[in-house]
Design an enzyme around this catalytic site. Structure first.
Site, PDB file in Angstrom:
ATOM      1  N   PHE B 123    -158.236  -7.003 -24.273  1.00 54.77           N
ATOM      2  CA  PHE B 123    -159.200  -7.325 -23.220  1.00 54.77           C
ATOM      3  C   PHE B 123    -158.648  -6.839 -21.886  1.00 54.77           C
ATOM      4  CE2 PHE B 123    -160.375 -10.647 -20.033  1.00 54.77           C
ATOM      5  CZ  PHE B 123    -161.769 -10.646 -20.145  1.00 54.77           C
ATOM      6  N   GLN B 279    -129.451 -43.917 -24.551  1.00 50.81           N
ATOM      7  CA  GLN B 279    -130.826 -44.305 -24.216  1.00 50.81           C
ATOM      8  C   GLN B 279    -131.495 -43.293 -23.280  1.00 50.81           C
ATOM      9  OE1 GLN B 279    -131.753 -48.041 -22.105  1.00 50.81           O
ATOM     10  NE2 GLN B 279    -132.834 -48.612 -23.974  1.00 50.81           N
ATOM     11  N   GLN B 336    -131.631 -28.247 -20.938  1.00 51.99           N
ATOM     12  CA  GLN B 336    -130.687 -29.197 -20.344  1.00 51.99           C
ATOM     13  C   GLN B 336    -129.995 -30.046 -21.413  1.00 51.99           C
ATOM     14  OE1 GLN B 336    -130.073 -28.994 -17.183  1.00 51.99           O
ATOM     15  NE2 GLN B 336    -128.663 -30.706 -16.964  1.00 51.99           N
ATOM     16  N   GLU B 363    -154.363 -15.738 -18.169  1.00 49.71           N
ATOM     17  CA  GLU B 363    -155.706 -16.271 -18.443  1.00 49.71           C
ATOM     18  C   GLU B 363    -156.072 -17.399 -17.470  1.00 49.71           C
ATOM     19  OE1 GLU B 363    -157.004 -16.390 -22.477  1.00 49.71           O
ATOM     20  OE2 GLU B 363    -155.441 -14.994 -23.111  1.00 49.71           O
TER      21      GLU B 363
END
Lengths: 259, 379
Positions: B123, B279, B336, B363
């Site tokens: 395109f 955590q 990271q 796009e």
């Protein structure tokens, strides 16, 4: 040519974990798949279909969920699918299973019956050979390659020592190893059409069998005990040449009073 | 709308995942490193129908849904974003406008071969001076007897060189502004049409991105796509659909980077334990997982609307904006979590971070998506 392929839905044993306390398999959440040897058998049938033209019927015995692998078989290119499902089949060992499958296949037109060598959940490799006996057909197990010529199958059979080339007239039963081929992917169009086709549901009444030989009633096998294999320690690795290795092995065997 | 998968979609997912794992993933690093268009993968995809998923069977397609098409782009991009965009540009930007705006003859001539993957599609809208301001088209098309004569240059064209069929925008009447733009179908090998320089890119390096050069390129009159002067509308509508594909690509990149990070943090030990046991790791990855699933539902909503023939321009803008920014965030954090290793090409997250960036640009940039969404808010 009419080919019947026997397939089985099995838990993906690569993803099964063992409960360390009870020693039993944790099947919850484990995805079900088409047994790999059976998929190899289906691919072998589909290649015959591509080459010579054939009508490929897949058949499985199992619970209603086994519909999934029949749809998968449609999406790969199978023409017809039969699900043998009935409470009367429940608890079947290999004898009762092979008897029920034979009773169903008896009612079909077939030139060739293909099955996987064994299922990864039971690993018995008994069902298809027993089925061949029930049907009174010649059989070749451990097939890794097949050439078909005018009613004759030229079969390459794997043995412990190497290969045998066998010629067997149809109708016959072949059991196939997963390593025989690389099964094709389902096509997108096949997947679209798979759910528009009918999976035929066959109960015990529909097939040619003696009900007393089905399910638990027809199963002489009794499981005495099941247990988890104790884990071996990782062992010791020596990177040495052959001569030194022999010396180490002998001294270790002597240490343990084996020799 | 159903949030889960239908049985058909589940079976499709099983197939496309197996295909992506076995056929696409093993090539991803090499295709990136060598900037190589993975033609062998395109041939394999063609064989099983991935090059024409949402195309009706009567035009040689697979008769699948846009939902399945989005799932395919996601799963391919999860392991290789290059492969994802090849399928997306081909399907959304070339097959789609021909199906939507083509005459019966055009559809029968081009779509079956494109849907079978025998031909690849591309395109051409962007020009050196017409990016976000796409109306500034300088490529011209002048009718001369039975032929249109095209002159000008397009840039950043995905699949260029490998594609056989190009949907190209050109100005047919400068005084009319956006209403002076028309769409054309140009075939590879047409005299006067050549492929210019290939871009050296940061990411999606296996995808071919080149200039299209038109120098008195003569194409038959009947290669006008849609009505004369409707090219801008055709381009914008085509991009609305394309955005769902790019959102699916971004989503796949994000999911792939999260998968790699979960795997890595379980293996990597620091301070005596797996870093997945901290955590901080768990909470950050939980946030990323929630964002990815939110992006997935936006993609599913837009795909669903397209399947149901409901409006989907705003939905497409939302899913592309959110999925692209999620992909950038997830891949940056994935690097990271991998620490120094993440910065090397030993691990795929480095490639994924480079691949993610383009989803915020092509796009329609994220800014354009915001314009579309805001336009709807303040209409």
């Amino acid at each position: 040519m009419n080919i019947v392929v026997c397939i089985k839905q099995v838990p993906n044993t690569n993803e099964i974990k063992i409960n360390p306390e009870t020693g039993t398999l944790i099947r919850d959440g484990v995805p079900s798949i088409m047994n790999p040897d059976d998929k190899g058998g289906l691919e072998m049938a589909l290649r015959l279909k591509d080459q010579y033209g054939a009508n490929v019927t897949v058949i499985t015995m199992g619970p209603p969920q086994a519909d999934a692998i029949l749809r998968e078989a449609f999406a790969m290119g199978a023409d017809r699918a039969i699900l043998l499902t009935d409470r009367k089949f429940a608890g079947a060992d290999t004898l009762a299973t092979s008897y029920a499958l034979a009773g169903a296949i008896k009612t079909l037109d077939y030139d060739l019956i293909i099955a996987g060598r064994q299922a990864i959940d039971g690993d018995t490799a008994q069902v298809a050979p027993e089925m061949a006996e029930h049907l009174g057909l010649p059989q070749v197990s451990y097939t890794v390659d097949l050439k078909y010529n005018n009613g004759l199958c030229l079969v390459k059979k794997e043995t412990e020592e190497g290969y045998q080339m066998l010629e067997v007239p149809t109708p016959c039963v072949l059991t196939v190893l997963a390593i025989a081929n690389q099964p094709r992917y389902m096509s997108v169009k096949g997947i679209m059409e798979a759910f528009d086709k009918e999976v035929e549901i066959w109960t015990a009444d529909k097939i040619d069998v003696d009900p007393n030989r089905l399910g638990l009633k027809g199963s002489p096998t009794r499981v005495k005990k099941s247990f988890t294999k104790p884990q071996k320690s990782p062992g010791q690795v020596y990177e040495v040449d052959a001569e030194e290795a022999v010396g180490i092995i002998i001294s270790k065997l002597k240490e343990k009073f084996i020799i | 709308m159903d949030f889960g998968f239908s049985k058909r979609e589940e079976l499709f997912l099983q197939m496309i995942r197996e295909f992506a794992e076995n056929e696409v993933k093993p090539l991803a690093a090499e295709v990136d490193e060598q900037e190589r268009f993975p033609m062998e993968t395109v041939e394999k995809m063609a064989k099983i129908g991935i090059m024409g998923i949402p195309v009706p069977v009567e035009y040689g397609g697979q008769g699948g849904t846009n939902q399945m098409y989005s799932m395919a782009v996601e799963e391919l991009s999860r392991v290789c974003a290059t492969t994802g965009v090849i399928v997306s540009a081909h399907t959304s930007l070339c097959i789609n406008p021909i199906l939507e705006y083509g005459t019966e003859e055009q559809k029968m001539k081009y779509v079956p071969k494109l849907a079978a993957g025998e031909w690849i599609g591309a395109f051409g809208l962007t020009e050196p001076n017409a990016g976000t301001d796409a109306a500034m088209q300088q490529t011209t098309a002048v009718l001369d007897g039975d032929e249109w004569v095209l002159n000008g240059t397009k840039i950043f064209i995905t699949n260029a060189g490998y594609a056989h069929v190009y949907v190209v925008m050109a100005m047919t009447n400068k005084e009319m502004g956006t209403r002076g733009i028309s769409a054309f179908i140009v075939e590879k090998g047409t005299p006067g049409f050549s492929i210019g320089k290939k871009e050296k890119k940061m990411g999606i390096r296996g995808s071919a991105t080149c200039e299209l050069i038109f120098e008195n390129c003569r194409i038959p009159k009947e290669n006008l796509l849609g009505e004369q002067g409707k090219g801008f509308k055709i381009a914008m509508n085509t991009l609305n659909g394309g955005r769902i594909g790019i959102a699916a690509q971004a989503l796949g990149i994000a999911q792939g980077a999260l998968d790699e990070t979960v795997k890595y943090t379980k293996e990597r030990k620091q301070f005596g334990r797996a870093i997945s046991a901290f955590q901080n790791t768990q909470f950050q990855l939980a946030n990323l997982d929630a964002k990815i699933q939110a992006a997935r539902l936006l993609v599913r909503e837009a795909s669903y609307n397209k399947d149901m023939h409901k409006p989907y321009a705003v939905e497409a803008a939302r899913c592309k904006l959110f999925a692209a920014e999620t992909a950038m965030e997830v891949t940056t954090k994935a690097v990271q979590f991998h620490g120094g290793y993440g910065y090397t090409r030993e691990y795929p997250v480095e490639r994924m971070m480079r691949d993610a960036k383009i989803t915020e640009i092509y796009e329609g940039t994220s800014e354009v998506q915001r314009m579309v969404i805001a336009g709807n808010l303040f209409k």
